[in-house]
Design a protein around this motif. Structure first.
Motif, short mmCIF file in Angstrom:
data_model
loop_
_atom_site.label_atom_id
_atom_site.label_comp_id
_atom_site.label_asym_id
_atom_site.label_seq_id
_atom_site.Cartn_x
_atom_site.Cartn_y
_atom_site.Cartn_z
N SER A 1 1.66 -3.74 -1.29
CA SER A 1 1.73 -3.42 0.14
C SER A 1 2.48 -4.47 0.94
O SER A 1 2.73 -4.28 2.14
N THR B 1 1.40 -5.60 4.57
CA THR B 1 1.30 -4.68 5.71
C THR B 1 -0.15 -4.36 6.06
O THR B 1 -0.45 -4.04 7.22
N HIS B 2 -1.04 -4.44 5.08
CA HIS B 2 -2.45 -4.14 5.32
C HIS B 2 -3.28 -5.39 5.64
O HIS B 2 -4.49 -5.31 5.75
N ASP C 1 -3.52 3.64 4.25
CA ASP C 1 -2.90 4.56 3.29
C ASP C 1 -3.81 5.76 3.14
O ASP C 1 -5.05 5.60 3.13
N ARG D 1 5.05 8.23 0.82
CA ARG D 1 5.58 7.31 -0.18
C ARG D 1 5.47 7.92 -1.57
O ARG D 1 4.47 8.59 -1.88
N TRP E 1 3.73 2.11 -6.75
CA TRP E 1 2.57 2.75 -6.15
C TRP E 1 2.56 4.24 -6.45
O TRP E 1 3.60 4.84 -6.78
N HIS F 1 1.38 8.62 -1.87
CA HIS F 1 0.41 8.43 -0.79
C HIS F 1 1.14 8.51 0.54
O HIS F 1 2.38 8.58 0.58
N HIS G 1 1.65 6.39 4.00
CA HIS G 1 1.46 5.07 4.62
C HIS G 1 1.62 5.23 6.13
O HIS G 1 2.58 5.84 6.60
#
Length: 291
Positions: free
Chosen positions: A190, A193-194, A201, A229, A236, A239, A241
């Protein structure tokens, strides 16, 4: 004759007293009138629009030029002048453009107040913005992330939760998170970003391609920078985002994503063109004012 002269002297004395009294009375009345006159009202302080200022702090650093964020110049300029007055920003950067120099100066100001971590991320928070503006400006359209809450076993802030709830209302079904906010180092893919607030997500298990796009569209409508994504883009699974624009707890990496979204990019390191559904871009607060 002596009596006559005495009477004349008395008459002259009374006349003098009368004139003196009239003059002093007039002066006294004038003084009263002067003291009763209202004082001139102090000039009103300029207003700093917090929404516009925080938005500029996300977009401007990502621009390739010095284009100003619409509606933010006066507010940003007032903030920059206050930073300059504290010797945190050089005069050449006081231009209404909330670029990297201004972000760094604001982060330094936040640290000078004793803040650290997300509270010193360079995005103006309501408390620090008001403190900086004491006797210089007032703050309007204040925003904030709200309290931390739990959702699907993950931590998000109250503002993000409200945005997700509205997106679900538009969709007509619930979505399930696969990663929440305030998760520093939780998922290396990530890229930070989280680490802060405002970013989630969403699991797409069982969703068709059309449904995935519909979810991304609903998220964008309520004020997220959101993308579907896929594994070809990084390490990954499929999902969605989503980063909440103008969440003042955004990590630096997430700020870059929301800024890139405004500039028509995909929020990834290669800064490719946005591949998501096209909707008018606005913040959660702007959405609320029109719905």
């Amino acid at each position: 004759m002596k009596l006559t002269r005495t009477r004349a002297a008395v008459t002259a004395l009374l006349a003098t007293v009368a004139v003196s009294g009239a003059v002093s009375g007039g002066l006294a009345a004038g003084a009263v009138r002067a003291s009763a006159a209202p004082h001139a009202a102090p000039a009103a302080l300029p207003a700093v629009d917090m929404e516009a200022t925080v938005l500029a702090a996300q977009i401007d650093p990502r621009r390739a030029d010095d284009t100003l964020t619409p509606g933010a110049k006066a507010s940003v300029l007032a903030v920059e002048q206050a930073l300059q007055a504290r010797h945190l920003l050089d005069a050449r950067w006081v231009d209404g453009y909330f670029g990297t120099q201004t972000v760094a100066a604001y982060a330094a100001y936040q640290r000078s107040l004793g803040y650290s971590g997300l509270a010193a991320n360079g995005l103006p928070g309501a408390a620090s913005l008001a403190k900086l503006g004491e006797n210089r400006y007032t703050v309007t359209r204040k925003i904030g992330p709200g309290a931390k809450v739990q959702r699907d076993g993950y931590t998000v802030d109250a503002r993000t939760q409200a945005m997700l709830a509205e997106a679900e209302r538009l969709l007509g079904f619930k979505v399930v998170l696969s990663q929440g906010s305030y998760n520093p180092g939780g998922d290396p893919s990530s890229a930070g970003t989280h680490d802060g607030g405002g970013v989630v997500d969403i699991s797409v298990t069982g969703m068709s391609a059309a449904t995935r796009t519909s979810v991304a569209r609903a998220l964008r409508q309520v004020g997220f920078a959101a993308w579907v994504r896929n594994p070809n883009q990084g390490d990954w699974p499929w999902h969605i985002h989503a980063a909440a624009i103008n969440d003042t707890d955004l990590s630096s990496a997430a700020q870059h994503q929301t800024g890139d979204y405004y500039l028509g990019l995909d929020g990834l390191a290669d800064r490719a063109a946005d591949d998501g559904p096209r909707v008018p871009i606005h913040t959660w607060e702007e959405y609320q004012r029109t719905h």
